[in-house]
Scaffold this motif. Structure first.
Motif, short mmCIF file in Angstrom:
data_model
loop_
_atom_site.label_atom_id
_atom_site.label_comp_id
_atom_site.label_asym_id
_atom_site.label_seq_id
_atom_site.Cartn_x
_atom_site.Cartn_y
_atom_site.Cartn_z
N ASP A 21 90.13 49.82 31.06
CA ASP A 21 89.00 49.07 31.28
C ASP A 21 88.85 48.76 32.92
O ASP A 21 87.91 49.02 33.53
CB ASP A 21 89.25 47.60 30.60
CG ASP A 21 87.91 46.54 30.91
OD1 ASP A 21 87.19 47.20 30.62
OD2 ASP A 21 88.15 45.65 31.64
N ASP A 22 89.98 48.74 33.45
CA ASP A 22 90.19 48.66 35.02
C ASP A 22 91.40 49.20 35.47
O ASP A 22 92.46 49.16 34.82
CB ASP A 22 89.68 47.28 35.33
CG ASP A 22 89.11 47.14 36.95
OD1 ASP A 22 89.23 48.25 37.71
OD2 ASP A 22 89.06 46.24 37.46
N ASN A 34 100.65 54.48 25.73
CA ASN A 34 100.99 55.70 25.44
C ASN A 34 99.83 56.91 25.22
O ASN A 34 99.80 58.07 26.21
CB ASN A 34 101.80 55.93 24.42
CG ASN A 34 103.22 55.27 24.48
OD1 ASN A 34 103.68 55.40 25.84
ND2 ASN A 34 103.97 55.18 23.45
N GLU A 35 98.76 56.34 24.39
CA GLU A 35 97.53 57.55 24.57
C GLU A 35 96.87 57.50 25.78
O GLU A 35 96.56 58.77 26.07
CB GLU A 35 96.56 57.04 23.14
CG GLU A 35 97.13 57.07 21.95
CD GLU A 35 96.71 56.28 20.91
OE1 GLU A 35 96.37 56.89 19.76
OE2 GLU A 35 95.83 55.36 21.03
N ILE A 61 103.82 60.55 36.37
CA ILE A 61 102.51 59.73 35.97
C ILE A 61 103.17 58.39 35.65
O ILE A 61 103.57 58.15 34.59
CB ILE A 61 101.58 60.37 35.26
CG1 ILE A 61 101.34 61.85 35.38
CG2 ILE A 61 100.35 59.49 34.80
CD1 ILE A 61 100.75 61.82 36.67
N ASN A 62 102.82 57.46 36.35
CA ASN A 62 103.62 56.00 36.14
C ASN A 62 102.37 55.05 35.98
O ASN A 62 101.91 54.56 37.01
CB ASN A 62 104.42 55.53 37.00
CG ASN A 62 105.18 54.26 36.93
OD1 ASN A 62 104.92 53.85 35.59
ND2 ASN A 62 106.01 53.88 37.87
N LEU A 63 102.04 54.65 34.96
CA LEU A 63 100.69 53.70 34.61
C LEU A 63 101.61 52.54 33.93
O LEU A 63 101.87 52.70 32.92
CB LEU A 63 99.76 54.36 33.67
CG LEU A 63 98.94 55.81 34.01
CD1 LEU A 63 98.04 56.06 32.98
CD2 LEU A 63 98.40 55.33 35.65
N THR A 64 101.19 51.36 34.52
CA THR A 64 101.74 50.02 33.94
C THR A 64 100.39 49.07 33.48
O THR A 64 99.87 48.98 34.36
CB THR A 64 102.62 49.37 35.16
OG1 THR A 64 103.34 50.33 35.50
CG2 THR A 64 103.19 48.03 34.73
N GLU A 65 100.95 48.62 32.32
CA GLU A 65 99.68 47.78 31.79
C GLU A 65 99.82 46.40 32.18
O GLU A 65 100.76 45.92 32.27
CB GLU A 65 99.85 47.83 30.15
CG GLU A 65 98.68 46.85 29.71
CD GLU A 65 98.85 46.96 28.25
OE1 GLU A 65 98.11 46.19 27.50
OE2 GLU A 65 100.00 47.26 27.60
N ASN A 71 91.27 48.50 27.35
CA ASN A 71 90.19 47.87 26.69
C ASN A 71 90.59 47.59 25.12
O ASN A 71 89.75 47.23 24.30
CB ASN A 71 88.86 48.28 26.76
CG ASN A 71 88.99 49.77 26.37
OD1 ASN A 71 90.16 50.19 25.48
ND2 ASN A 71 88.17 50.72 26.87
N ARG A 72 91.86 48.06 24.72
CA ARG A 72 92.54 47.88 23.38
C ARG A 72 92.04 48.86 22.39
O ARG A 72 92.26 48.93 21.31
CB ARG A 72 92.29 46.38 23.02
CG ARG A 72 92.92 45.36 23.67
CD ARG A 72 94.39 45.67 23.94
NE ARG A 72 94.79 44.79 24.93
CZ ARG A 72 96.19 44.62 25.20
NH1 ARG A 72 96.92 45.43 24.72
NH2 ARG A 72 96.35 43.76 25.99
#
Length: 348
Positions: free
Chosen positions: A315-316, A266-267, A342-346, A260-261
């Motif tokens: 956001d989702d 990274n944060e 932990i692998n989170l991809t935007e 959601n910007r």
């Protein structure tokens, strides 16, 4: 109990008791005379509310929790000092002192001509933190030293929350005659132990196995010997006791996330990781602080999804996978969950 005894309510009650033919408006003589008294009375009632909380296990803190626990013969586990290995370039005397950052260490035992046991002079987990070249405090000529392995972890003083849980365990699950509750209680009495699980008859008649974790609900193998020795000193004759650490069950998480910007990727990863680790620790607490032998727990796929969605900046999310799947992860009786990759991809 005295929530209604606010400054305003006390002052109004005082003014209502003054005859109406007397000026009671703010700034009047009677108003200014009663206002300070009402303030001090409200302050006293506020403190009384707090004092009542100090008399009960669920709300007492610090010294008052210590005094409440003393009614049951339970004491808070004190802070302990770390024992570390020091490697030198030559022999040094017992009692020699060395320093690193804001910690100091004193040589207490010789392992070999160039290896020594040293005790941190500061209490608590700070003695576990540093590793590296030491500063020579006692002016030993021609010899350098390096701080290496943790032989016995230093532990901070037992927190109120851990102490409170131990008091409840003592009261709700009576320990008698060397039963499983007794072994759990003994393990929890050792400084640094945050949880324990007991397996009776785990290897046949007369055998007892105790799994332990530290106060942060992590594996600390340096505690095993201390717990074993303590249990051996207090247990009834007859049982063969094994003290061990649980097996790590690595939990990997991957997902696509829409931001959601309000936070950078990274944060978000850092925040989610911290929340995820806290969730895993909460399951360890349930497993290793309840007398539920023979049961297992699960790491909830839905719960991790809700944690991710609640992470600030997200956001989702979609395509959430836990250990490459979408099912709950079962944690065995002798396992604890550990955060893995932990692998989170935007995604847009």
């Amino acid at each position: 109990m005295w929530e209604d005894m606010t400054y305003e309510n006390i002052l109004n009650d005082m003014l209502n008791r003054v005859p109406n033919n007397v000026d009671k408006r703010p700034g009047s003589i009677i108003y200014d005379a009663l206002a300070p008294c009402a303030y001090k009375l409200a302050e006293t009632y506020f403190k009384l509310n707090n004092f009542i909380d100090l008399f009960f296990v669920d709300t007492a803190v610090g010294e008052y929790l210590n005094r409440k626990a003393a009614d049951y013969g339970i004491t808070r586990k004190p802070a302990t000092k770390a024992i570390r290995k020091i490697v030198t370039t030559g022999p040094v005397d017992i009692g020699t002192r060395w320093g690193l950052e804001d910690t100091t260490y004193v040589i207490i035992e010789k392992i070999s001509d160039t290896e020594y046991k040293a005790e941190c002079e500061q209490y608590g987990e700070i003695g576990n933190i540093y590793t590296g070249e030491l500063n020579n405090i006692d002016n030993v000529n021609g010899i350098t030293a390096t701080l290496t392995d943790i032989l016995i972890s230093g532990e901070d003083e037992e927190t109120d929350d851990n102490f409170r849980r131990r008091i409840y365990a003592y009261l709700q699950k009576p320990a008698t005659s060397g039963n499983a509750n007794h072994y759990k209680q003994w393990a929890l009495e050792v400084p640094g132990v945050g949880g324990a699980k007991v397996f009776s008859l785990w290897n046949g008649p007369g055998t007892v196995k105790v799994l332990i974790v530290d106060s942060d609900m992590n594996i600390d193998e340096t505690l095993e010997q201390s717990v074993y020795e303590y249990i051996e000193s207090v247990r009834p004759i007859g049982a063969t006791v094994t003290v061990d650490s649980p097996i790590e069950k690595v939990i990997n998480v991957s997902a696509n996330i829409k931001l959601n910007r309000s936070k950078t990727l990274n944060e978000v990863v850092t925040n989610f990781t911290n929340l995820f680790i806290e969730y895993l620790k909460s399951t360890v607490f349930k497993t290793y602080n309840a007398y539920n032998e023979g049961t297992s727990i699960t790491i909830s796929y839905a719960k991790i999804g809700s944690i991710l969605l609640a992470t600030e900046g997200v956001d989702d999310h979609s395509n959430l996978l836990i250990n490459e799947g979408t099912s709950n992860i079962t944690i065995g009786n002798d396992e604890i969950p550990i955060a893995g990759t932990i692998n989170l991809t935007e995604v847009v």
